[in-house]
Design a protein around this motif. Structure first.
Motif, mmCIF file in Angstrom:
data_model
loop_
_atom_site.group_PDB
_atom_site.id
_atom_site.type_symbol
_atom_site.label_atom_id
_atom_site.label_comp_id
_atom_site.label_asym_id
_atom_site.label_seq_id
_atom_site.Cartn_x
_atom_site.Cartn_y
_atom_site.Cartn_z
ATOM 1 N N LEU B 157 1.019 -1.169 0.047
ATOM 2 C CA LEU B 157 0.137 0.162 0.093
ATOM 3 C C LEU B 157 0.862 1.171 -0.020
ATOM 4 N N LEU B 158 2.063 1.241 0.817
ATOM 5 C CA LEU B 158 2.847 2.312 0.765
ATOM 6 C C LEU B 158 3.471 2.695 -0.508
ATOM 7 N N LEU B 159 3.820 1.706 -1.245
ATOM 8 C CA LEU B 159 4.637 1.939 -2.436
ATOM 9 C C LEU B 159 3.555 2.441 -3.526
ATOM 10 N N SER B 160 2.074 1.813 -3.540
ATOM 11 C CA SER B 160 1.041 2.406 -4.311
ATOM 12 C C SER B 160 0.949 3.534 -3.964
ATOM 13 N N TYR B 161 1.050 4.279 -2.796
ATOM 14 C CA TYR B 161 0.760 5.591 -2.533
ATOM 15 C C TYR B 161 1.838 6.598 -3.188
ATOM 16 N N VAL B 162 2.917 6.015 -3.207
ATOM 17 C CA VAL B 162 3.751 6.728 -3.833
ATOM 18 C C VAL B 162 3.749 6.699 -5.329
ATOM 19 N N GLU B 163 3.362 5.709 -6.044
ATOM 20 C CA GLU B 163 2.842 5.787 -7.362
ATOM 21 C C GLU B 163 1.892 6.643 -7.705
ATOM 22 N N VAL B 164 0.850 6.819 -6.486
ATOM 23 C CA VAL B 164 -0.105 7.835 -6.629
ATOM 24 C C VAL B 164 0.397 9.244 -6.882
ATOM 25 N N MET B 165 1.250 9.510 -5.793
ATOM 26 C CA MET B 165 1.966 10.804 -5.814
ATOM 27 C C MET B 165 2.544 11.097 -7.085
ATOM 28 N N LEU B 166 3.227 10.130 -7.512
ATOM 29 C CA LEU B 166 4.111 10.385 -8.913
ATOM 30 C C LEU B 166 3.244 10.560 -9.929
ATOM 31 N N ILE B 167 2.027 9.901 -10.270
ATOM 32 C CA ILE B 167 1.161 9.972 -11.274
ATOM 33 C C ILE B 167 0.272 11.449 -11.131
ATOM 34 N N THR B 168 0.122 11.756 -9.770
ATOM 35 C CA THR B 168 -0.488 13.093 -9.446
ATOM 36 C C THR B 168 0.595 14.122 -10.162
ATOM 37 N N ALA B 169 1.660 14.276 -9.710
ATOM 38 C CA ALA B 169 2.678 14.885 -10.118
ATOM 39 C C ALA B 169 2.839 15.215 -11.755
ATOM 40 N N ILE B 170 2.607 14.129 -12.345
ATOM 41 C CA ILE B 170 2.692 14.134 -13.861
ATOM 42 C C ILE B 170 1.434 14.860 -14.295
ATOM 43 N N ALA B 171 0.312 14.488 -13.638
ATOM 44 C CA ALA B 171 -0.939 15.223 -14.094
ATOM 45 C C ALA B 171 -0.851 16.665 -13.832
ATOM 46 N N THR B 172 -0.264 17.132 -12.743
ATOM 47 C CA THR B 172 -0.057 18.608 -12.259
ATOM 48 C C THR B 172 0.798 19.224 -13.568
ATOM 49 N N PHE B 173 2.137 18.500 -13.741
ATOM 50 C CA PHE B 173 2.766 18.941 -14.752
ATOM 51 C C PHE B 173 2.206 19.250 -16.051
ATOM 52 N N PHE B 174 1.482 18.136 -16.548
ATOM 53 C CA PHE B 174 0.725 18.509 -17.835
ATOM 54 C C PHE B 174 -0.378 19.493 -17.811
ATOM 55 N N VAL B 228 9.917 8.384 -18.884
ATOM 56 C CA VAL B 228 8.703 7.662 -18.259
ATOM 57 C C VAL B 228 9.199 6.737 -16.907
ATOM 58 N N PRO B 229 8.926 7.251 -15.739
ATOM 59 C CA PRO B 229 9.221 6.374 -14.774
ATOM 60 C C PRO B 229 8.858 4.967 -14.801
ATOM 61 N N ASP B 230 9.854 4.009 -14.412
ATOM 62 C CA ASP B 230 9.215 2.595 -14.528
ATOM 63 C C ASP B 230 8.355 2.418 -13.265
ATOM 64 N N LEU B 231 7.065 2.248 -13.488
ATOM 65 C CA LEU B 231 6.260 2.040 -12.259
ATOM 66 C C LEU B 231 6.327 0.661 -11.653
ATOM 67 N N SER B 232 6.811 -0.285 -12.246
ATOM 68 C CA SER B 232 6.989 -1.691 -11.757
ATOM 69 C C SER B 232 7.756 -1.614 -10.414
ATOM 70 N N ALA B 233 8.580 -0.423 -10.174
ATOM 71 C CA ALA B 233 9.099 -0.589 -8.942
ATOM 72 C C ALA B 233 8.147 -0.236 -7.644
ATOM 73 N N PHE B 234 6.944 0.137 -8.064
ATOM 74 C CA PHE B 234 6.020 0.198 -6.954
ATOM 75 C C PHE B 234 4.952 -0.981 -6.823
ATOM 76 N N TYR B 257 12.832 6.765 -5.287
ATOM 77 C CA TYR B 257 12.836 7.010 -6.722
ATOM 78 C C TYR B 257 11.573 7.875 -7.123
ATOM 79 N N GLY B 258 10.365 7.326 -6.561
ATOM 80 C CA GLY B 258 9.209 7.835 -6.967
ATOM 81 C C GLY B 258 9.180 9.345 -6.463
ATOM 82 N N LEU B 259 9.677 9.489 -5.268
ATOM 83 C CA LEU B 259 9.513 11.054 -4.871
ATOM 84 C C LEU B 259 10.481 11.890 -5.709
ATOM 85 N N SER B 260 11.726 11.402 -6.131
ATOM 86 C CA SER B 260 12.467 11.996 -6.989
ATOM 87 C C SER B 260 11.840 12.633 -8.226
ATOM 88 N N TYR B 261 11.381 11.503 -9.045
ATOM 89 C CA TYR B 261 10.464 11.592 -10.189
ATOM 90 C C TYR B 261 9.365 12.723 -10.097
#
Ligand SMILES: Nc1ncnc2c1ncn2[C@@H]1O[C@H](COP(=O)(O)OP(=O)(O)OP(=O)(O)O)[C@@H](O)[C@H]1O
Ligand SMILES: [Mg+2]
Lengths: 321, 279
Positions: B157-174, B228-234, B257-261
């Motif tokens: 769950l923790l890793l999934s949340y990091v993935e969520v943060m990463l995708i949200t950052a990408i959405a914010t960027f676009f 593109v970040p490798d999401l399999s890490a999460f 990795y997730g927070l840096s991206y």
């Protein structure tokens, strides 16, 4: 003391459409404000007032020119600490109550929670929103939103107020109240930058004005000088004699060198002339059997000034459009 | 009564004041996004799906029931939260501009970076709450099916949340540079490629196939790997399935990795937003 606001050679060109067609919104405008000054920024719709304000507040980047707020670059957020701003259309989060909007704004200004709790209800009360403090903004009327806008602009006890068309959308009572508030704010020593296209609304509040037309400052300076208030004019009503004497009297009066304008009706005529030439007019009238029956002081209004300036600059620049 | 106050103190300088502004924007954003109807729609559908997995699990073999519920939760919870993040992330700035609320806020002594970060963190807080609610539903269903709520599940769950943060950052960027619709499409594109990019790595390392043999395709593959970040890490569902250990090093590495991206995408978003004329 140094200048509150200094705008030098401000220009802003927007690029519109696929072809990036340039639209000049503001062209080489310069002015400055001293502490305590009330500056009216006037001009018709689309003349570049809001664009100028957005440049001053860092919402848009000027294409050219330099803006200093309290001596600092307008790009620095800290320069806006002592500024209170109300946008042209004050929209706030409509799911919030006025107290919550102000609390949010207070946090952005770094005002302590304790102080916020005390000041915010006071301020809302002061602006006549006491009865609506616990309602969300969703159901607020235009005038009530305007009051919220004013309240949030005063929360930081600003030295410079920037109000973009604050009178628009207010009823006569609202206008009067706002004018009184502005006078009060001026008396408290705050500088006020206020825009309007309804000149009479702010004529009595401003010390000086900048008049904008199509992005260009066509007149600028102290209001008294611009309106030539030192040269007082009067409008005199003269009752004319009847019969043959009538035409002779008209001719004689119009021939006076001081007369600047005249209109004739059935038994009377109106003459406009500098106030110090009135005795001369009165004497001449008596000579030809006419009587000076009424005398009114005439003041050049901003509307007249604006029309005069706008028309001259338009004819100067030829068919620019 | 006067509006002039003697000596009101305005704290606008320094990191503490900056943090105060970020948190002000953050809590307002949490309130704002927490009022979106779409959010509750998605949440309710996801909860129904999770509870529905009980019925689905009846079809499975007795010893597989808990497994099915577990897999279903591990798949559904991140996906739903990420979709919420994209949905709300792409309108994060757009909404403030459209409703003109931004024009009253940015002229206050706040930097655009603080505003953007506050908006982002506010949305991330909402997504955290969403994930917690869904996880609780999931735990209830797991317990019902005799499943075990083990430590690796929390890691997942923790890793999934990091993935969520990463995708949200990408959405914010676009969203800082294009329309919500286009931002949504691009973000989802990044998400899908990110989820399958490990396949591209495999293809590039294979001895045969276009990715291994055609030079241009190799370059394309490498380009994708960088951007593109490798999401399999999460994704540690294999480890969970096989009962392999998830080391703290792996967790820390993936989180870093997730927070840096995320930080990179936020900074890129800020670079765009900073220059933007807000008319
Ligand atoms: N984002 C934009 N893109 C293109 N042109 C713009 C943009 N914003 C403003 N303009 C143009 O700049 C000019 C000045 O607009 P501005 O809003 O500053 O006028 P204004 O004096 O505030 O008018 P009003 O009294 O109607 O509020 C107008 O011609 C307008 O069309
Ligand atoms: Mg305007």
């Amino acid at each position: 003391m140094s200048k509150i606001l200094e705008v030098s050679h401000l220009s802003k060109t927007f690029r519109v459409g696929l072809l990036a067609r340039p639209v000049v919104a503001v062209r080489d405008v310069s002015f400055s404000m001293e502490p305590g000054q009330v500056l009216g920024y006037l001009g018709p719709n689309g003349s570049g007032k809001t664009t100028s304000i957005k440049c001053i507040l860092g919402l848009i980047q000027p294409s050219q020119g330099d803006i200093r707020l309290f001596g600092q670059s307008s790009n620095s957020a800290e320069a806006r600490t002592r500024v209170g701003y109300m946008p042209e259309h004050p929209y706030f989060y409509d799911y919030l109550k006025p107290t919550e909007v102000l609390d949010y704004v207070g946090q952005l200004f770094g005002i302590d929670a304790q102080v916020r709790r005390k000041r915010i209800p006071e301020l809302l009360e002061r602006l006549g929103l006491g009865h609506a403090m616990d309602r969300t903004l969703r159901g607020f009327s235009k005038g009530m939103l305007q009051r919220v806008g004013i309240a949030q602009s005063l929360l930081n006890d600003p030295d410079l107020l920037i109000y973009d068309e604050p009178m628009s959308g207010l009823d006569p009572v609202g206008r009067k109240e706002l004018r009184e508030l502005l006078v009060e704010l001026r008396e408290e020593g705050r500088s006020i930058f206020i825009t309007s296209h309804i000149l009479s609304d702010i004529e009595n509040i401003c010390d000086s004005v900048v008049i904008l037309n199509q992005g260009v400052a066509i007149a600028e300076g102290p209001l008294d000088t611009l309106l030539q208030r030192d040269k007082l004019q009067s409008s005199a009503t003269i009752r004319l004699p009847s019969g043959e004497q009538r035409q002779a009297a008209v001719d004689a009066l119009v021939a006076l060198p001081a007369v600047t304008a005249s209109t004739e009706t059935e038994g009377a005529m109106m003459i406009r002339l500098p106030t110090d030439a009135v005795p001369q007019l009165s004497a001449k009238a008596a000579e030809c059997g006419a009587h000076l029956v009424d005398l009114q002081p005439v003041r050049d209004t901003l509307e007249e000034l604006f029309m005069r300036k706008a028309v001259t600059t338009a004819s100067d620049s030829g068919d620019d459009s | 009564m006067k509006t002039k106050w003697q000596g009101i103190e305005l704290k606008v300088h320094g990191p503490r004041a900056s943090l105060g502004r970020v948190s002000a924007v953050m809590s307002n954003t949490l309130r704002e996004t927490g009022r979106t109807r779409a959010f509750y729609g998605v949440l309710i559908v996801a909860m129904l799906l999770l509870f529905g997995s009980v019925i689905l699990s009846d079809l499975a073999l007795v010893n597989q029931k808990a497994r099915l519920v577990q897999d279903f939760g591990l798949f559904t919870i991140p996906l739903v939260t990420i979709l919420t993040g994209v949905l709300l992330g792409v309108v994060l700035l757009q909404k403030e501009i459209e409703k003109k609320t931004l024009y009253a806020i940015l002229p206050k002594p706040i930097r655009r970076g603080e505003f953007l970060l506050g908006k982002y963190l506010g949305l991330c807080t909402l997504l955290l709450l969403e994930m917690l609610v869904l996880a609780l539903c999931w735990f209830a269903v797991l317990a019902l099916r005799g499943g075990e709520i083990s430590a690796p599940i929390f890691s997942a769950l923790l890793l999934s949340y990091v993935e969520v943060m990463l995708i949200t950052a990408i959405a914010t960027f676009f969203s800082s540079l294009s329309s919500p619709l286009l931002s949504g499409i691009l973000t989802l594109g990044m998400f899908i490629i990110g989820r399958i990019s490990y396949i591209i790595v495999d293809l590039m390392n294979a001895s045969k196939g276009v990715f291994a043999e055609v030079a241009a395709m190799r370059w394309l593959g490498r380009g994708i790997m960088v951007v593109v970040p490798d999401l399999s890490a999460f994704n540690i569902s294999d480890e969970l399935l096989l009962g392999w250990p998830v080391t703290p090093e792996y967790l820390l590495h993936s989180i870093g990795y997730g927070l840096s991206y995320s930080a990179i995408f936020l900074v890129l978003g800020l670079l765009v937003f900073e220059r933007r004329d807000l008319t």
